[in-house]
Design an enzyme around this catalytic site. Structure first.
Site, PDB file in Angstrom:
ATOM      1  N   PHE A 176     -15.524   3.200   7.105  1.00  0.00           N
ATOM      2  CA  PHE A 176     -14.160   3.597   6.726  1.00  0.00           C
ATOM      3  C   PHE A 176     -13.894   3.476   5.223  1.00  0.00           C
ATOM      4  CE2 PHE A 176     -14.084  -0.863   8.189  1.00  0.00           C
ATOM      5  CZ  PHE A 176     -13.545  -1.506   7.072  1.00  0.00           C
ATOM      6  N   LYS A 216       0.834  -1.201   0.000  1.00  0.00           N
ATOM      7  CA  LYS A 216       0.000   0.000   0.000  1.00  0.00           C
ATOM      8  C   LYS A 216       0.879   1.266   0.000  1.00  0.00           C
ATOM      9  CE  LYS A 216      -3.799  -2.397   2.351  1.00  0.00           C
ATOM     10  NZ  LYS A 216      -4.727  -2.375   3.526  1.00  0.00           N
ATOM     11  N   GLU A 247      -9.330 -10.544  -7.867  1.00  0.00           N
ATOM     12  CA  GLU A 247      -8.420  -9.400  -7.708  1.00  0.00           C
ATOM     13  C   GLU A 247      -7.312  -9.420  -8.777  1.00  0.00           C
ATOM     14  OE1 GLU A 247      -7.252  -9.729  -3.577  1.00  0.00           O
ATOM     15  OE2 GLU A 247      -9.229  -9.071  -2.886  1.00  0.00           O
ATOM     16  N   ARG A 303      -1.631 -14.780   3.878  1.00  0.00           N
ATOM     17  CA  ARG A 303      -2.363 -14.085   4.950  1.00  0.00           C
ATOM     18  C   ARG A 303      -1.664 -14.267   6.299  1.00  0.00           C
ATOM     19  NH1 ARG A 303      -6.756 -10.541   4.010  1.00  0.00           N
ATOM     20  NH2 ARG A 303      -7.588 -11.200   6.028  1.00  0.00           N
ATOM     21  N   HIS A 315      -1.754  -5.435   1.398  1.00  0.00           N
ATOM     22  CA  HIS A 315      -2.988  -6.176   1.126  1.00  0.00           C
ATOM     23  C   HIS A 315      -2.641  -7.592   0.691  1.00  0.00           C
ATOM     24  CE1 HIS A 315      -6.851  -7.386  -0.571  1.00  0.00           C
ATOM     25  NE2 HIS A 315      -6.151  -7.848  -1.587  1.00  0.00           N
ATOM     26  N   TYR A 328     -12.247  -2.786  -3.327  1.00  0.00           N
ATOM     27  CA  TYR A 328     -12.806  -2.879  -1.969  1.00  0.00           C
ATOM     28  C   TYR A 328     -14.332  -2.833  -1.968  1.00  0.00           C
ATOM     29  CZ  TYR A 328      -8.225  -2.551   0.340  1.00  0.00           C
ATOM     30  OH  TYR A 328      -6.954  -2.799   0.807  1.00  0.00           O
ATOM     31  N   ASN A 370      -1.989  -0.050   7.376  1.00  0.00           N
ATOM     32  CA  ASN A 370      -1.459  -1.400   7.642  1.00  0.00           C
ATOM     33  C   ASN A 370      -0.610  -1.966   6.502  1.00  0.00           C
ATOM     34  OD1 ASN A 370      -3.572  -1.987   5.953  1.00  0.00           O
ATOM     35  ND2 ASN A 370      -4.582  -3.435   7.320  1.00  0.00           N
ATOM     36  N   ARG A 430       2.641  -7.101   9.183  1.00  0.00           N
ATOM     37  CA  ARG A 430       1.931  -6.039   9.915  1.00  0.00           C
ATOM     38  C   ARG A 430       2.379  -5.979  11.378  1.00  0.00           C
ATOM     39  NH1 ARG A 430      -3.893  -7.539   7.232  1.00  0.00           N
ATOM     40  NH2 ARG A 430      -3.847  -6.126   5.431  1.00  0.00           N
TER      41      ARG A 430
HETATM   42  P1  IDP Z   1      -7.667  -7.251   5.223  1.00  0.00           P
HETATM   43  O1  IDP Z   1      -6.873  -6.197   4.496  1.00  0.00           O
HETATM   44  O2  IDP Z   1      -6.870  -7.846   6.352  1.00  0.00           O
HETATM   45  O3  IDP Z   1      -8.243  -8.293   4.303  1.00  0.00           O
HETATM   46  P2  IDP Z   1     -10.349  -6.118   5.409  1.00  0.00           P
HETATM   47  O4  IDP Z   1     -11.324  -6.364   6.517  1.00  0.00           O
HETATM   48  O5  IDP Z   1     -10.620  -6.745   4.093  1.00  0.00           O
HETATM   49  O6  IDP Z   1      -8.885  -6.518   5.952  1.00  0.00           O
HETATM   50  O7  IDP Z   1     -10.225  -4.544   5.243  1.00  0.00           O
HETATM   51  C1  IDP Z   1      -9.547  -4.013   4.138  1.00  0.00           C
HETATM   52  C2  IDP Z   1      -8.699  -2.860   4.594  1.00  0.00           C
HETATM   53  O8  IDP Z   1      -9.541  -1.830   5.108  1.00  0.00           O
HETATM   54  C3  IDP Z   1      -7.728  -3.163   5.741  1.00  0.00           C
HETATM   55  O9  IDP Z   1      -6.541  -3.784   5.320  1.00  0.00           O
HETATM   56  C4  IDP Z   1      -7.481  -1.773   6.267  1.00  0.00           C
HETATM   57  O10 IDP Z   1      -6.565  -1.053   5.420  1.00  0.00           O
HETATM   58  C5  IDP Z   1      -8.843  -1.138   6.122  1.00  0.00           C
HETATM   59  N1  IDP Z   1      -9.630  -1.235   7.354  1.00  0.00           N
HETATM   60  C6  IDP Z   1     -10.242  -2.327   7.869  1.00  0.00           C
HETATM   61  N2  IDP Z   1     -10.865  -2.054   9.015  1.00  0.00           N
HETATM   62  C7  IDP Z   1     -10.666  -0.726   9.232  1.00  0.00           C
HETATM   63  C8  IDP Z   1     -11.070   0.175  10.268  1.00  0.00           C
HETATM   64  O11 IDP Z   1     -11.741  -0.194  11.232  1.00  0.00           O
HETATM   65  N3  IDP Z   1     -10.665   1.469  10.136  1.00  0.00           N
HETATM   66  C9  IDP Z   1      -9.914   1.909   9.094  1.00  0.00           C
HETATM   67  N4  IDP Z   1      -9.515   1.094   8.106  1.00  0.00           N
HETATM   68  C10 IDP Z   1      -9.878  -0.213   8.166  1.00  0.00           C
HETATM   69 MG    MG Z   2      -9.706  -8.129   2.849  1.00  0.00          MG
END
Ligand code: IDP
Ligand code: MG
Length: 153
Positions: free
Chosen positions: A61, A13, A130, A89, A119, A53, A116, A106
């Site tokens: 968010f 990212k 994707e 993962r 992805h 997304y 974070n 992470r």
């Molecule tokens: P992942 O990236 O671990 O698969 P997802 O739930 O798919 O997690 O969420 C996608 C991305 O959205 C996360 O990697 C993070 O960058 C962002 N994200 C998820 N939850 C939050 C939140 O509560 N606040 C802000 N950003 C979030």
């Molecule tokens: Mg995800």
């Protein structure tokens, strides 16, 4: 061997790029034994990121997430290998860095869920979706890797 051609979509990212973690992250996937089959450096469009997304479109968010991902260039990659989606993962750690163990990407390099740095696809089905969204078929490279017989037996 069955399953060695599984593929996952991994993206460094904008914060990972800005913080000069590109080499470190690629190194981890290389050293694990996974095979790089696609890679590009781009500033992703808002449309692409919204689609990427789309499952999160109703989350509070979502807009901030698209903004963050659109704030600078990203490194988009496809990695191949046995169980690469699930293992990828595990290598990433949890969505929230606070829950990620040391030794994960992470867990080692970031603090907040909203920054974070990486992805990774969460299922084989989503990985294929994707990969098709980010890459044209001809951008993925099939080749023999001379170390394969030392990685799989
Ligand atoms: P992942 O990236 O671990 O698969 P997802 O739930 O798919 O997690 O969420 C996608 C991305 O959205 C996360 O990697 C993070 O960058 C962002 N994200 C998820 N939850 C939050 C939140 O509560 N606040 C802000 N950003 C979030
Ligand atoms: Mg995800």
């Amino acid at each position: 061997m069955a399953g060695v051609e599984e593929r996952t979509f991994i993206a460094i990212k904008p914060d990972g790029v800005q913080r000069r973690l590109v080499g470190e992250i690629i190194k981890r996937f290389e050293q694990k034994g996974f095979k790089l089959v696609g890679m590009k450096f781009l500033h992703a469009s808002e449309d692409l990121l919204k689609e990427h997304y789309i499952d999160l479109k109703d989350r509070p968010f979502y807009a901030g997430l698209v903004n963050y991902m659109n704030s600078g260039p990203v490194v988009a990659m496809v990695w191949e290998g046995f169980n690469v989606v699930k293992t990828g993962r595990v290598m990433l750690g949890e969505t929230n860095p606070a829950d990620s163990k040391p030794g994960t990407i992470r867990g080692d390099y970031c603090i907040q869920v909203s920054r974070n740095i990486i992805h990774g696809s969460d299922s084989v089905e989503n990985a294929n979706t994707e990969i098709n969204l980010w890459f044209q078929p001809e951008e993925l490279v099939s080749y023999e890797n001379c170390s394969d017989s030392w990685i799989y037996g």
